[in-house]
Design a protein around this motif. Sequence first.
Motif, short mmCIF file in Angstrom:
data_model
loop_
_atom_site.label_atom_id
_atom_site.label_comp_id
_atom_site.label_asym_id
_atom_site.label_seq_id
_atom_site.Cartn_x
_atom_site.Cartn_y
_atom_site.Cartn_z
N ARG A 116 38.68 -9.84 129.36
CA ARG A 116 39.15 -9.27 130.63
C ARG A 116 39.87 -10.30 131.48
O ARG A 116 40.88 -10.02 132.12
CB ARG A 116 37.96 -8.69 131.41
CG ARG A 116 37.34 -7.45 130.79
CD ARG A 116 36.38 -6.77 131.77
NE ARG A 116 35.34 -7.67 132.23
CZ ARG A 116 34.16 -7.82 131.62
NH1 ARG A 116 33.91 -7.15 130.49
NH2 ARG A 116 33.26 -8.63 132.10
N GLU A 117 39.33 -11.54 131.52
CA GLU A 117 39.90 -12.57 132.39
C GLU A 117 41.05 -13.33 131.74
O GLU A 117 41.79 -14.06 132.40
CB GLU A 117 38.82 -13.56 132.81
CG GLU A 117 37.73 -12.93 133.67
CD GLU A 117 36.65 -13.93 134.06
OE1 GLU A 117 36.71 -15.10 133.58
OE2 GLU A 117 35.76 -13.56 134.85
N GLY A 118 41.17 -13.17 130.40
CA GLY A 118 42.24 -13.89 129.70
C GLY A 118 42.00 -15.39 129.67
O GLY A 118 42.96 -16.18 129.65
N LYS A 119 40.75 -15.76 129.65
CA LYS A 119 40.42 -17.19 129.73
C LYS A 119 39.04 -17.44 129.13
O LYS A 119 38.13 -16.62 129.27
CB LYS A 119 40.44 -17.63 131.19
CG LYS A 119 39.99 -19.07 131.44
CD LYS A 119 39.98 -19.37 132.94
CE LYS A 119 39.48 -20.77 133.22
NZ LYS A 119 39.45 -21.06 134.67
N VAL A 120 38.90 -18.57 128.43
CA VAL A 120 37.59 -19.00 127.93
C VAL A 120 37.40 -20.47 128.27
O VAL A 120 38.34 -21.28 128.18
CB VAL A 120 37.45 -18.77 126.40
CG1 VAL A 120 38.43 -19.63 125.62
CG2 VAL A 120 36.02 -19.09 125.95
N VAL A 121 36.19 -20.82 128.71
CA VAL A 121 35.83 -22.21 129.00
C VAL A 121 34.86 -22.67 127.91
O VAL A 121 33.77 -22.12 127.76
CB VAL A 121 35.18 -22.35 130.39
CG1 VAL A 121 34.77 -23.82 130.61
CG2 VAL A 121 36.15 -21.89 131.47
N LEU A 122 35.26 -23.68 127.12
CA LEU A 122 34.42 -24.20 126.03
C LEU A 122 33.70 -25.45 126.51
O LEU A 122 34.31 -26.37 127.07
CB LEU A 122 35.27 -24.52 124.81
CG LEU A 122 36.05 -23.33 124.20
CD1 LEU A 122 36.87 -23.79 123.00
CD2 LEU A 122 35.09 -22.20 123.81
N LYS A 123 32.40 -25.49 126.29
CA LYS A 123 31.59 -26.63 126.72
C LYS A 123 30.93 -27.28 125.49
O LYS A 123 30.68 -26.63 124.49
CB LYS A 123 30.51 -26.18 127.71
CG LYS A 123 31.08 -25.61 129.00
CD LYS A 123 29.97 -25.18 129.94
CE LYS A 123 30.54 -24.60 131.24
NZ LYS A 123 29.47 -24.16 132.17
N GLY A 124 30.64 -28.57 125.63
CA GLY A 124 29.96 -29.30 124.57
C GLY A 124 30.83 -29.56 123.36
O GLY A 124 30.32 -29.78 122.26
N VAL A 125 32.15 -29.52 123.54
CA VAL A 125 33.07 -29.79 122.44
C VAL A 125 34.11 -30.80 122.89
O VAL A 125 34.33 -31.01 124.09
CB VAL A 125 33.77 -28.50 121.94
CG1 VAL A 125 32.77 -27.56 121.29
CG2 VAL A 125 34.49 -27.81 123.10
N ASP A 126 34.77 -31.43 121.91
CA ASP A 126 35.79 -32.43 122.21
C ASP A 126 37.14 -31.75 122.41
O ASP A 126 37.58 -30.95 121.56
CB ASP A 126 35.87 -33.44 121.06
CG ASP A 126 36.84 -34.55 121.33
OD1 ASP A 126 36.45 -35.54 121.97
OD2 ASP A 126 38.01 -34.41 120.91
N SER A 127 37.83 -32.08 123.49
CA SER A 127 39.09 -31.44 123.84
C SER A 127 40.16 -31.68 122.78
O SER A 127 40.90 -30.76 122.40
CB SER A 127 39.58 -31.95 125.19
OG SER A 127 40.80 -31.34 125.53
N MET A 128 40.27 -32.91 122.29
CA MET A 128 41.27 -33.21 121.28
C MET A 128 41.04 -32.41 120.00
O MET A 128 41.99 -31.94 119.36
CB MET A 128 41.27 -34.72 120.97
CG MET A 128 42.36 -35.12 119.98
SD MET A 128 42.29 -36.88 119.57
CE MET A 128 42.78 -37.57 121.14
N CYS A 129 39.79 -32.20 119.65
CA CYS A 129 39.46 -31.45 118.44
C CYS A 129 39.78 -29.96 118.63
O CYS A 129 40.22 -29.29 117.69
CB CYS A 129 37.99 -31.64 118.08
SG CYS A 129 37.59 -33.34 117.60
N VAL A 130 39.54 -29.44 119.84
CA VAL A 130 39.91 -28.05 120.12
C VAL A 130 41.42 -27.87 119.99
O VAL A 130 41.91 -26.90 119.39
CB VAL A 130 39.42 -27.64 121.53
CG1 VAL A 130 40.01 -26.28 121.91
CG2 VAL A 130 37.90 -27.60 121.58
N LYS A 131 42.18 -28.83 120.53
CA LYS A 131 43.65 -28.76 120.43
C LYS A 131 44.08 -28.78 118.96
O LYS A 131 45.00 -28.05 118.55
CB LYS A 131 44.27 -29.92 121.18
CG LYS A 131 45.80 -29.93 121.11
CD LYS A 131 46.37 -31.12 121.86
CE LYS A 131 47.90 -31.09 121.83
NZ LYS A 131 48.44 -31.09 120.46
#
Length: 543
Positions: free
Chosen positions: A67-82
């Motif tokens: 609904r919000e068009g957004k997800v916040v991921l916690k406890g993960v590495d930003s570079m790895c998500v990219k």
Amino acid sequence: MVQIVCPNVEKHSVKMMEELHRMKQENDHCDFTIQVGDDVYYTHRNVLSAGCAYFKAMLKHDTKESREGKVVLKGVDSMCVKSCIDFIYSGKFEIPDEKINDLIHVAIMMQLEDVKQAVSDVLEGSLNVENYFSTRNVADMYGLDAVSTRCRAFFLENIVKISNQPEFGIVEKTSILNFVKSEQFKLCEEEKLTLLFNWVEKNRKNQEHLCEFLEAIKFDEVSPAFLERVLETNLVISNDLGLYKLITGHLLKASKASQKTNEEIGKDELIILFDDEANCIKSFNPVTKKVEKFHDEKFKNLAHFSAISLDSYIYVLCGNKSVHRLNFQTKNSKWERKKDMICEHGTYPRVVTSSGLLFVIGGSFPKATSVVEVFTPPLNQWIQLEDKPAAICFTSLVSLNDSIYCIGGIGQDEVIVSSFCRFTPSSSEWVDLDPMRYAVSYSGVVAVEQKIFVIGGMSGGRKKVNSVECYDVTSAQWTSLSSMNACHGRVCAYHIGKCIFAVTDGGTPNAIENYDISQDKWTVVKPKVDKCCRIYKSAFVKR
């Protein structure tokens, strides 16, 4: 209906992925954001849903994120998500080596099996000695079965090299024991020893198992050069006197087995006499009673010294701390200077051999001392041990049952004592035992089976004595024996055959006495001497 097929479907697909990737990069028609900390990544719902089961499930239903068009991921590495987002769009990604662990975590969370497999392939292909433990940990943590299997095989093939890594100390005891005892791994004994010492050095808690594991080593297959190198460089051994003594003992055996003597002279048991009159080394043969020239080397250029034999060498330890040795098995050999003692021990250092080592305890003229040090001949190395509890001068030393007994002497207050104590080198422990009946210094002492004989010496007022006492180690009792025929002050005693021979420093061969142990009887030897001989020092050798 006519079906039109692109001449190059694969090229078209690649072009589409490249275009979608460009649109993501430029935030073109993006309708969904992924936030990790302060980093925000713009994406397309349809691409995420098509390329990732995790996002497909999230966006398919009426979820908050959808609904919000957004997800916040916690406890993960930003570079790895990219990197995972890049993979969804392009099938490619880049990641630093140190981020592999974090990437696997994100890939599993996003259910990207292709990423997981790609990382597994990279881990297998890049596996080496330096990254073995980190790779094995990642494989075990995330269930990478193929990587775990490769790690096990790599460990078996490279265990000696892996043993140099800091993490080697965490390897299980059973694995180490298996390598040491099993023949299937084809490790030589030197490699097994390297393995063991590295295992303990990396984790000192493993040292409690070391002696047990060393029993499985075939030391007769280990070269003297390897043992010398271990003794010189291994901190585990240098900090454990018992272990140091054990390895040194094996080194001495190995050295003796590999030693090729040149022009060997014989196999007799002889008493070596340093003739102060002729400045030459003579020998007394207890069987023939002959005193004759033993070696061409002079000794007058040496300072005041004590003498003792070990293996094929006669060692002299001088009052100026210098140490010299002579190979008595080889003709034309010369005095060889060895490393100086660490501390001052007076004019005639009190020395004894035990398990192939030289131990110097206490002092001699001009003062008493409590210093104890040990010399390892193959390494030409002195090590200072824990001090004797009480300073002593002109004590007498004898080795028995891997212990050293310290008998009588002159205390720090310059009073002759009857003290009797035992020193255990492996534990550096001193134990006081029942004292002698008489207070003496500079006695001759010798061990025969489980008995210690204390012969002659000096009593109060520098008076020479002819008394003889015997200590039974088994019963811990002192017994007085028949006295010598004459009083002797500075005595050296040697057990040869069924008899004990007493030789007096500063005396003549005519003063040598022979004690028949079975009959408790002393006899003056009266050897056959061609020329006048004054005994400066003596030692016992087998050749």
